[in-house]
Design a protein around this motif. Structure first.
Motif, PDB file in Angstrom:
ATOM      1  N   MET A  74       0.842  -1.182   0.000  1.00  0.00           N
ATOM      2  CA  MET A  74       0.000   0.000   0.000  1.00  0.00           C
ATOM      3  C   MET A  74       0.884   1.241   0.000  1.00  0.00           C
ATOM      4  N   PRO A  75       0.494   2.253  -0.771  1.00  0.00           N
ATOM      5  CA  PRO A  75       1.295   3.472  -0.847  1.00  0.00           C
ATOM      6  C   PRO A  75       1.140   4.347   0.394  1.00  0.00           C
ATOM      7  N   THR A  76       2.148   5.162   0.616  1.00  0.00           N
ATOM      8  CA  THR A  76       2.138   6.127   1.706  1.00  0.00           C
ATOM      9  C   THR A  76       1.865   7.502   1.118  1.00  0.00           C
ATOM     10  N   TYR A  77       0.834   8.173   1.617  1.00  0.00           N
ATOM     11  CA  TYR A  77       0.472   9.510   1.135  1.00  0.00           C
ATOM     12  C   TYR A  77       0.850  10.544   2.177  1.00  0.00           C
ATOM     13  N   GLU A  78       1.244  11.709   1.696  1.00  0.00           N
ATOM     14  CA  GLU A  78       1.631  12.798   2.592  1.00  0.00           C
ATOM     15  C   GLU A  78       0.549  13.878   2.545  1.00  0.00           C
ATOM     16  N   LYS A 121      -0.880  17.772   4.264  1.00  0.00           N
ATOM     17  CA  LYS A 121      -0.470  19.011   4.932  1.00  0.00           C
ATOM     18  C   LYS A 121      -1.676  19.595   5.661  1.00  0.00           C
ATOM     19  N   ARG A 122      -1.484  19.868   6.959  1.00  0.00           N
ATOM     20  CA  ARG A 122      -2.554  20.449   7.785  1.00  0.00           C
ATOM     21  C   ARG A 122      -2.658  21.952   7.529  1.00  0.00           C
ATOM     22  N   GLU A 123      -3.743  22.568   8.044  1.00  0.00           N
ATOM     23  CA  GLU A 123      -3.948  24.016   7.923  1.00  0.00           C
ATOM     24  C   GLU A 123      -2.809  24.812   8.533  1.00  0.00           C
ATOM     25  N   ASP A 124      -2.209  24.283   9.625  1.00  0.00           N
ATOM     26  CA  ASP A 124      -1.137  25.021  10.303  1.00  0.00           C
ATOM     27  C   ASP A 124       0.226  24.850   9.624  1.00  0.00           C
ATOM     28  N   GLY A 125       0.280  24.080   8.520  1.00  0.00           N
ATOM     29  CA  GLY A 125       1.522  23.920   7.769  1.00  0.00           C
ATOM     30  C   GLY A 125       2.313  22.666   8.087  1.00  0.00           C
ATOM     31  N   THR A 126       1.942  21.952   9.143  1.00  0.00           N
ATOM     32  CA  THR A 126       2.655  20.716   9.472  1.00  0.00           C
ATOM     33  C   THR A 126       2.192  19.596   8.547  1.00  0.00           C
ATOM     34  N   THR A 127       3.045  18.606   8.380  1.00  0.00           N
ATOM     35  CA  THR A 127       2.718  17.485   7.495  1.00  0.00           C
ATOM     36  C   THR A 127       2.727  16.171   8.263  1.00  0.00           C
ATOM     37  N   PHE A 128       2.037  15.189   7.690  1.00  0.00           N
ATOM     38  CA  PHE A 128       2.039  13.833   8.243  1.00  0.00           C
ATOM     39  C   PHE A 128       1.813  12.851   7.104  1.00  0.00           C
ATOM     40  N   GLU A 129       2.137  11.603   7.348  1.00  0.00           N
ATOM     41  CA  GLU A 129       1.987  10.555   6.343  1.00  0.00           C
ATOM     42  C   GLU A 129       0.969   9.524   6.799  1.00  0.00           C
ATOM     43  N   VAL A 130       0.242   8.969   5.820  1.00  0.00           N
ATOM     44  CA  VAL A 130      -0.758   7.948   6.103  1.00  0.00           C
ATOM     45  C   VAL A 130      -0.610   6.847   5.048  1.00  0.00           C
ATOM     46  N   VAL A 131      -0.650   5.596   5.506  1.00  0.00           N
ATOM     47  CA  VAL A 131      -0.648   4.466   4.586  1.00  0.00           C
ATOM     48  C   VAL A 131      -2.096   4.166   4.246  1.00  0.00           C
ATOM     49  N   GLN A 132      -2.422   4.270   2.943  1.00  0.00           N
ATOM     50  CA  GLN A 132      -3.794   4.047   2.487  1.00  0.00           C
ATOM     51  C   GLN A 132      -3.785   3.163   1.251  1.00  0.00           C
ATOM     52  N   LYS A 133      -4.906   2.534   1.001  1.00  0.00           N
ATOM     53  CA  LYS A 133      -5.084   1.800  -0.244  1.00  0.00           C
ATOM     54  C   LYS A 133      -5.251   2.818  -1.372  1.00  0.00           C
ATOM     55  N   MET A 134      -4.889   2.400  -2.580  1.00  0.00           N
ATOM     56  CA  MET A 134      -4.984   3.318  -3.718  1.00  0.00           C
ATOM     57  C   MET A 134      -6.426   3.700  -4.037  1.00  0.00           C
ATOM     58  N   ASN A 135      -7.378   2.828  -3.773  1.00  0.00           N
ATOM     59  CA  ASN A 135      -8.768   3.122  -4.104  1.00  0.00           C
ATOM     60  C   ASN A 135      -9.510   3.858  -2.983  1.00  0.00           C
ATOM     61  N   GLU A 136      -8.856   4.148  -1.861  1.00  0.00           N
ATOM     62  CA  GLU A 136      -9.481   4.913  -0.785  1.00  0.00           C
ATOM     63  C   GLU A 136      -9.519   6.388  -1.153  1.00  0.00           C
ATOM     64  N   ASP A 137     -10.541   7.085  -0.686  1.00  0.00           N
ATOM     65  CA  ASP A 137     -10.622   8.530  -0.903  1.00  0.00           C
ATOM     66  C   ASP A 137      -9.569   9.246  -0.066  1.00  0.00           C
ATOM     67  N   ALA A 138      -9.144  10.401  -0.546  1.00  0.00           N
ATOM     68  CA  ALA A 138      -8.174  11.212   0.187  1.00  0.00           C
ATOM     69  C   ALA A 138      -8.813  11.740   1.473  1.00  0.00           C
ATOM     70  N   VAL A 165      -7.118  19.105   5.845  1.00  0.00           N
ATOM     71  CA  VAL A 165      -5.845  18.703   5.233  1.00  0.00           C
ATOM     72  C   VAL A 165      -5.981  18.632   3.716  1.00  0.00           C
ATOM     73  N   LYS A 166      -4.819  18.732   3.036  1.00  0.00           N
ATOM     74  CA  LYS A 166      -4.723  18.526   1.593  1.00  0.00           C
ATOM     75  C   LYS A 166      -3.625  17.525   1.327  1.00  0.00           C
ATOM     76  N   ARG A 167      -3.880  16.636   0.376  1.00  0.00           N
ATOM     77  CA  ARG A 167      -2.847  15.678  -0.029  1.00  0.00           C
ATOM     78  C   ARG A 167      -1.820  16.431  -0.869  1.00  0.00           C
ATOM     79  N   ILE A 168      -0.557  16.232  -0.576  1.00  0.00           N
ATOM     80  CA  ILE A 168       0.498  16.890  -1.339  1.00  0.00           C
ATOM     81  C   ILE A 168       1.303  15.852  -2.107  1.00  0.00           C
TER      82      ILE A 168
END
Length: 87
Positions: free
Chosen positions: A1-5, A7-24, A35-38
């Motif tokens: 499964m891919p890891t997506y990065e 970015k929160r409203e405050d500018g900090t980032t985090f990573e989440v492991v999700q399936k490719m067919n899952e919604d952002a 958050v927005k996917r970067i």
């Protein structure tokens, strides 16, 4: 499964492991912020081993008919072709 990065409203980032067919994600699971996917750089390519060999090429390592401009090419018998092409 891919890891997506993300970015929160405050500018900090985090990573989440999700399936490719899952919604952002739209909100951070820990803080609740929007958050927005970067786009990240990705994993890149890792080459392992000693390198490339003649046998690694599609044509089996044979030289092409016009390998070096200006030099005569070899025909199937191994003799140099010195004749000029007839138009």
């Amino acid at each position: 499964m891919p890891t997506y990065e993300y970015k929160r409203e405050d500018g900090t980032t985090f990573e989440v492991v999700q399936k490719m067919n899952e919604d952002a994600l739209t909100t951070c699971p820990t803080t609740g912020q929007k958050v927005k996917r970067i786009i990240s750089g990705g994993g890149g390519v890792v080459y392992k081993g000693d390198g490339w060999y003649v046998t690694d090429y599609k044509n089996g390592g044979r030289k092409s008919a016009s390998s070096t401009p200006g030099e005569p090419s070899e025909n199937e018998s191994g003799k140099a072709n010195t004749e000029s092409p007839k138009n």
